[in-house]
Scaffold this motif. Structure first.
Motif, short mmCIF file in Angstrom:
data_model
loop_
_atom_site.label_atom_id
_atom_site.label_comp_id
_atom_site.label_asym_id
_atom_site.label_seq_id
_atom_site.Cartn_x
_atom_site.Cartn_y
_atom_site.Cartn_z
N ALA A 81 45.60 -7.42 13.55
CA ALA A 81 46.64 -6.82 12.71
C ALA A 81 46.05 -6.07 11.53
N THR A 120 51.13 -13.44 17.43
CA THR A 120 52.41 -12.72 17.31
C THR A 120 52.27 -11.56 16.32
N ILE A 121 51.63 -11.82 15.21
CA ILE A 121 51.40 -10.77 14.21
C ILE A 121 50.53 -9.67 14.79
N LEU A 167 52.62 -7.57 17.28
CA LEU A 167 53.55 -6.68 16.57
C LEU A 167 52.80 -5.51 15.93
N ALA A 168 51.62 -5.77 15.39
CA ALA A 168 50.84 -4.71 14.76
C ALA A 168 50.39 -3.67 15.78
N LEU A 200 51.85 -3.03 18.62
CA LEU A 200 53.06 -2.31 19.02
C LEU A 200 53.45 -1.27 17.97
N PHE A 201 53.31 -1.61 16.69
CA PHE A 201 53.63 -0.65 15.64
C PHE A 201 52.71 0.57 15.72
N SER A 243 53.70 2.64 18.50
CA SER A 243 54.92 3.41 18.19
C SER A 243 54.60 4.61 17.30
N LEU A 294 60.00 -2.87 14.19
CA LEU A 294 58.79 -3.68 14.25
C LEU A 294 58.35 -4.12 12.86
N SER A 353 60.52 -6.88 11.88
CA SER A 353 60.28 -8.09 12.67
C SER A 353 59.17 -8.96 12.10
N PHE A 354 58.23 -8.38 11.37
CA PHE A 354 57.19 -9.19 10.72
C PHE A 354 57.81 -10.22 9.79
N VAL A 356 59.61 -13.08 12.02
CA VAL A 356 58.72 -14.04 12.68
C VAL A 356 58.00 -14.94 11.68
#
Length: 128
Positions: A4, A82-83, A86-87, A89-90, A93, A119, A122-123, A126
């Motif tokens: 991340a 998870t972090i 998400l990172a 995915l960001f 994006s 996203l 979402s941080f 979560v």
């Protein structure tokens, strides 16, 4: 360093990729324009102007992403994987957003922008 945190570094660099497209895609940027690059960038049209706009948007969203990653890490309630996911995915994006901007796909660009902002939000969820 976590994945991340590396993604934050990548997000910090993406605006400069857009800057390169804006300045050098039409072959008109040279040493004389470097004395006042903002005026040069303000006068761009077409692809180069879209690249400049993508640059500006990237500068706008990156602080929110960096803050979200740091806050999620500090709070410590979310699984590190998870972090990291998400990172990634960001950043993905943001790359898609830039591609959509350069290709002038306005509707798709807006959809990808909303996904990226989701996203970021979402941080916080979560980490609860």
């Amino acid at each position: 360093m976590t994945v991340a945190f590396w993604c934050v570094l990548i997000a910090l660099c993406l605006p400069y990729v857009c800057t390169a497209f804006a300045k050098f895609s039409d072959g008109k940027f040279g040493p004389s324009q470097n004395h006042d690059p903002r005026t040069f960038l303000d006068g761009l049209q077409g692809f180069a102007k879209r690249a400049h706009s993508a640059q500006l948007n990237s500068f706008e969203v990156t602080p929110a992403f960096a803050a979200a990653v740091i806050i999620a890490d500090i709070v410590g309630n979310a699984q590190p994987v998870t972090i990291d996911v998400l990172a990634v995915l960001f950043v993905t994006s943001r790359l898609l957003y830039i591609i959509c901007y350069l290709a002038d796909w306005a509707m798709m660009r807006s959809i990808v922008w909303f996904i990226g902002m989701g996203l970021v939000v979402s941080f916080f969820f979560v980490s609860m």
